[in-house]
Design a protein around this motif. Structure first.
Motif, short mmCIF file in Angstrom:
data_model
loop_
_atom_site.label_atom_id
_atom_site.label_comp_id
_atom_site.label_asym_id
_atom_site.label_seq_id
_atom_site.Cartn_x
_atom_site.Cartn_y
_atom_site.Cartn_z
N HIS A 193 18.69 1.76 -22.77
CA HIS A 193 17.50 1.53 -23.27
C HIS A 193 17.57 0.35 -24.02
O HIS A 193 16.61 -0.44 -23.90
CB HIS A 193 16.73 2.50 -24.05
CG HIS A 193 16.53 4.01 -23.18
ND1 HIS A 193 16.29 5.02 -23.71
CD2 HIS A 193 16.14 3.90 -21.88
CE1 HIS A 193 15.79 5.80 -22.94
NE2 HIS A 193 16.00 5.39 -21.80
N VAL A 194 18.36 0.20 -24.92
CA VAL A 194 18.43 -1.03 -25.65
C VAL A 194 18.67 -2.53 -24.57
O VAL A 194 17.87 -3.51 -24.97
CB VAL A 194 19.61 -0.96 -26.77
CG1 VAL A 194 19.79 -2.50 -27.24
CG2 VAL A 194 19.39 0.01 -27.93
N PHE A 195 19.47 -2.15 -23.78
CA PHE A 195 19.69 -3.29 -22.94
C PHE A 195 18.71 -3.68 -22.04
O PHE A 195 18.01 -4.65 -22.01
CB PHE A 195 20.84 -3.28 -22.00
CG PHE A 195 22.34 -3.66 -22.71
CD1 PHE A 195 22.48 -4.82 -22.35
CD2 PHE A 195 22.82 -2.69 -23.34
CE1 PHE A 195 23.89 -5.28 -22.79
CE2 PHE A 195 24.26 -3.33 -23.82
CZ PHE A 195 24.63 -4.65 -23.50
N VAL B 216 11.79 -8.01 -23.84
CA VAL B 216 11.19 -8.44 -24.88
C VAL B 216 11.73 -9.50 -25.29
O VAL B 216 10.86 -10.67 -25.55
CB VAL B 216 11.33 -7.35 -26.02
CG1 VAL B 216 10.93 -7.84 -27.30
CG2 VAL B 216 10.64 -5.96 -25.82
N LEU B 217 12.86 -9.80 -24.90
CA LEU B 217 13.44 -11.07 -25.53
C LEU B 217 13.97 -12.20 -24.43
O LEU B 217 13.43 -13.18 -24.30
CB LEU B 217 14.72 -10.78 -26.52
CG LEU B 217 15.39 -12.02 -27.06
CD1 LEU B 217 14.56 -12.79 -28.04
CD2 LEU B 217 16.79 -11.86 -27.83
N ALA B 218 14.75 -11.55 -23.76
CA ALA B 218 15.59 -12.34 -22.61
C ALA B 218 14.34 -12.80 -21.49
O ALA B 218 14.42 -14.07 -21.26
CB ALA B 218 16.56 -11.77 -21.76
N PHE C 196 23.64 -10.06 -23.44
CA PHE C 196 24.73 -9.47 -23.61
C PHE C 196 24.93 -9.05 -25.35
O PHE C 196 24.99 -8.11 -25.94
CB PHE C 196 26.04 -9.74 -22.90
CG PHE C 196 25.90 -9.59 -21.36
CD1 PHE C 196 25.69 -8.34 -20.71
CD2 PHE C 196 25.83 -10.93 -20.68
CE1 PHE C 196 25.61 -8.26 -19.33
CE2 PHE C 196 25.68 -10.85 -19.49
CZ PHE C 196 25.60 -9.79 -18.80
N ILE C 197 25.05 -10.25 -25.94
CA ILE C 197 25.55 -10.14 -27.43
C ILE C 197 24.31 -9.66 -28.05
O ILE C 197 24.70 -8.81 -29.01
CB ILE C 197 25.92 -11.68 -27.67
CG1 ILE C 197 27.27 -12.06 -26.92
CG2 ILE C 197 26.20 -11.67 -29.25
CD1 ILE C 197 27.70 -13.32 -27.48
N PHE C 198 23.09 -10.27 -27.91
CA PHE C 198 22.02 -9.87 -28.60
C PHE C 198 21.77 -8.21 -28.69
O PHE C 198 21.94 -7.47 -29.64
CB PHE C 198 20.65 -10.63 -28.55
CG PHE C 198 19.65 -9.94 -29.28
CD1 PHE C 198 19.43 -10.42 -30.51
CD2 PHE C 198 18.63 -9.36 -28.72
CE1 PHE C 198 18.45 -9.84 -31.46
CE2 PHE C 198 17.54 -8.72 -29.53
CZ PHE C 198 17.45 -9.32 -31.01
N PRO C 199 21.73 -7.59 -27.41
CA PRO C 199 21.69 -6.10 -27.41
C PRO C 199 22.77 -5.48 -28.04
O PRO C 199 22.67 -4.31 -28.78
CB PRO C 199 21.60 -5.95 -25.96
CG PRO C 199 21.20 -7.12 -25.19
CD PRO C 199 21.70 -8.25 -25.91
#
Length: 87
Positions: free
Chosen positions: A26-28, A34-36, A69-72
């Motif tokens: 879910h986070v990824f 929302v961001l990428a 990858f890094i942000f999630p």
């Protein structure tokens, strides 16, 4: 009889691995939406921005790695202690 985690799929004995893997998924997925995705959409609509700033392959790969990858993973690392302490 197998234990379930609230739906029809079988869970592990504690249920933790299934719930944690769903949380990570879910986070990824949500950080991608929302961001990428908006950033990628903006970059694809404004490629001259990358050209003007002299962005090359390694810089673009770094941006993709950070957004995808890094942000999630940082979000998961920030929330994980609370999830573990809340049990």
């Amino acid at each position: 009889m197998e234990k379930t985690d609230g739906d029809s799929s079988p869970a592990h004995t504690s249920g933790m691995p299934v719930r944690f893997s769903r949380f990570v998924l879910h986070v990824f997925a949500l950080s991608g939406l929302v961001l990428a995705q908006p950033v990628y959409s903006w970059i694809s609509a404004q490629p001259q921005f990358l050209i003007a700033h002299g962005a090359r392959g390694p810089e673009l790969a770094l941006v993709v790695a950070v957004l995808s990858f890094i942000f999630p993973l940082l979000l998961i690392a920030a929330v994980l202690p609370g999830r573990l302490l809340g049990r």
